[in-house]
Design an enzyme around this catalytic site. Sequence first.
Site, mmCIF file in Angstrom:
data_model
loop_
_atom_site.group_PDB
_atom_site.id
_atom_site.type_symbol
_atom_site.label_atom_id
_atom_site.label_comp_id
_atom_site.label_asym_id
_atom_site.label_seq_id
_atom_site.Cartn_x
_atom_site.Cartn_y
_atom_site.Cartn_z
ATOM 1 N N ASP A 1 0.891 -1.071 -0.141
ATOM 2 C CA ASP A 1 0.196 0.206 -0.217
ATOM 3 C C ASP A 1 0.940 1.320 0.095
ATOM 4 O O ASP A 1 2.205 1.304 -0.254
ATOM 5 C CB ASP A 1 -1.111 -0.023 1.149
ATOM 6 C CG ASP A 1 -0.334 0.194 2.661
ATOM 7 O OD1 ASP A 1 0.836 0.037 2.549
ATOM 8 O OD2 ASP A 1 -0.988 0.128 3.536
ATOM 9 N N ARG B 1 2.864 -30.938 8.808
ATOM 10 C CA ARG B 1 2.226 -30.047 9.530
ATOM 11 C C ARG B 1 1.643 -29.051 8.334
ATOM 12 O O ARG B 1 0.423 -28.584 8.397
ATOM 13 C CB ARG B 1 3.177 -29.097 10.472
ATOM 14 C CG ARG B 1 3.465 -29.981 11.566
ATOM 15 C CD ARG B 1 4.781 -29.768 12.205
ATOM 16 N NE ARG B 1 4.930 -30.746 13.450
ATOM 17 C CZ ARG B 1 6.330 -30.693 14.145
ATOM 18 N NH1 ARG B 1 7.104 -29.864 13.923
ATOM 19 N NH2 ARG B 1 6.493 -31.549 14.886
ATOM 20 N N CYS C 1 3.053 -3.335 4.082
ATOM 21 C CA CYS C 1 2.042 -2.335 4.342
ATOM 22 C C CYS C 1 3.013 -1.463 5.491
ATOM 23 O O CYS C 1 4.052 -1.653 5.690
ATOM 24 C CB CYS C 1 0.762 -2.750 4.760
ATOM 25 S SG CYS C 1 0.495 -3.835 6.081
ATOM 26 N N THR D 1 2.630 -1.673 9.089
ATOM 27 C CA THR D 1 2.979 -2.720 10.027
ATOM 28 C C THR D 1 3.128 -4.197 9.275
ATOM 29 O O THR D 1 3.956 -5.029 10.078
ATOM 30 C CB THR D 1 1.911 -3.161 10.978
ATOM 31 O OG1 THR D 1 0.530 -3.478 10.051
ATOM 32 C CG2 THR D 1 1.395 -1.765 11.755
ATOM 33 N N GLY D 2 2.579 -4.417 8.185
ATOM 34 C CA GLY D 2 2.684 -5.772 7.628
ATOM 35 C C GLY D 2 1.665 -6.695 7.869
ATOM 36 O O GLY D 2 1.165 -7.746 7.508
ATOM 37 N N HIS E 1 10.409 -24.396 7.976
ATOM 38 C CA HIS E 1 9.443 -25.015 8.850
ATOM 39 C C HIS E 1 8.220 -24.887 8.338
ATOM 40 O O HIS E 1 7.250 -25.693 8.234
ATOM 41 C CB HIS E 1 9.323 -24.632 10.282
ATOM 42 C CG HIS E 1 10.476 -25.037 11.300
ATOM 43 N ND1 HIS E 1 10.671 -25.140 12.410
ATOM 44 C CD2 HIS E 1 11.795 -25.791 10.673
ATOM 45 C CE1 HIS E 1 11.633 -25.571 13.047
ATOM 46 N NE2 HIS E 1 12.385 -26.111 11.747
ATOM 47 N N ARG F 1 8.967 -33.664 8.942
ATOM 48 C CA ARG F 1 7.829 -33.658 9.849
ATOM 49 C C ARG F 1 7.247 -32.317 9.491
ATOM 50 O O ARG F 1 5.680 -32.100 9.795
ATOM 51 C CB ARG F 1 8.168 -33.737 11.358
ATOM 52 C CG ARG F 1 9.123 -32.628 11.626
ATOM 53 C CD ARG F 1 9.504 -32.588 13.286
ATOM 54 N NE ARG F 1 10.347 -31.622 13.800
ATOM 55 C CZ ARG F 1 11.592 -31.353 13.601
ATOM 56 N NH1 ARG F 1 12.314 -32.016 12.885
ATOM 57 N NH2 ARG F 1 12.111 -30.070 14.023
ATOM 58 N N HIS F 2 7.924 -31.482 8.855
ATOM 59 C CA HIS F 2 7.293 -30.134 8.608
ATOM 60 C C HIS F 2 6.444 -30.172 7.495
ATOM 61 O O HIS F 2 5.356 -29.350 7.325
ATOM 62 C CB HIS F 2 8.166 -29.169 8.350
ATOM 63 C CG HIS F 2 9.240 -28.881 9.532
ATOM 64 N ND1 HIS F 2 8.793 -28.315 10.917
ATOM 65 C CD2 HIS F 2 10.488 -29.243 9.710
ATOM 66 C CE1 HIS F 2 9.786 -28.372 11.690
ATOM 67 N NE2 HIS F 2 11.241 -28.798 10.977
HETATM 68 C C1 RB5 Z 1 -2.151 2.300 6.505
HETATM 69 O O1 RB5 Z 1 -2.243 3.622 7.242
HETATM 70 C C2 RB5 Z 1 -2.275 1.369 7.477
HETATM 71 O O2 RB5 Z 1 -3.180 1.019 8.234
HETATM 72 C C3 RB5 Z 1 -1.326 -0.067 6.674
HETATM 73 O O3 RB5 Z 1 -0.464 0.223 5.810
HETATM 74 C C4 RB5 Z 1 -1.289 -1.198 7.552
HETATM 75 O O4 RB5 Z 1 -0.413 -0.821 8.549
HETATM 76 C C5 RB5 Z 1 -2.379 -1.994 8.084
HETATM 77 O O5 RB5 Z 1 -2.072 -3.189 8.536
#
Ligand code: RB5
Length: 150
Positions: A8, A136, A65, A67-68, A98, A132-133
């Site tokens: 994003d 899973r 993004c 936070t990811g 894994h 084993r992985h």
């Molecule tokens: C965008 O502001 C933010 O919410 C997005 O990049 C992400 O962190 C969402 O999980």
Amino acid sequence: MKVAIGSDHAGFDYKEIVKKHLEEKGFEVIDKGTYSKESVDYPIFGEAVAQAVASGEADRGIVICGTGIGISISANKVKGIRAALCTNEYMARMARKHNDANILAFGARVLGIDVALGIVDVFFETEFEGGRHERRVNEIKNIEEKNFCS
Ligand code: RB5
């Protein structure tokens, strides 16, 4: 290897750097957007990368993004996708060894770019261990069979 990449607006700058980094290493990179820093919704790009991997258009993917978190949750809604949100190289290594993760996710607002590039390198250098992985991972696939509408 073909790598689909998407982000994003919060991940845009990192996506451009990671794309160049991978191209310099000889990977073919398929850019699924976003293509500017204008505000967009991360699920669109998580799904686009996930579909590229699930369909075989790409071998693996990277989603970024802020936070990811949001973009990895979105990618994991596509059948066949194992997107791993990693904050360090150990997690990236284990995600491959894994979990046979096929998409790497990370947060551009969480990691410095040098840490992120180190994670990317480990993700592509590490093979799945199997054994084993594999059992899973097959159990994960069974969950998909039970819970996804086809
Ligand atoms: C965008 O502001 C933010 O919410 C997005 O990049 C992400 O962190 C969402 O999980």
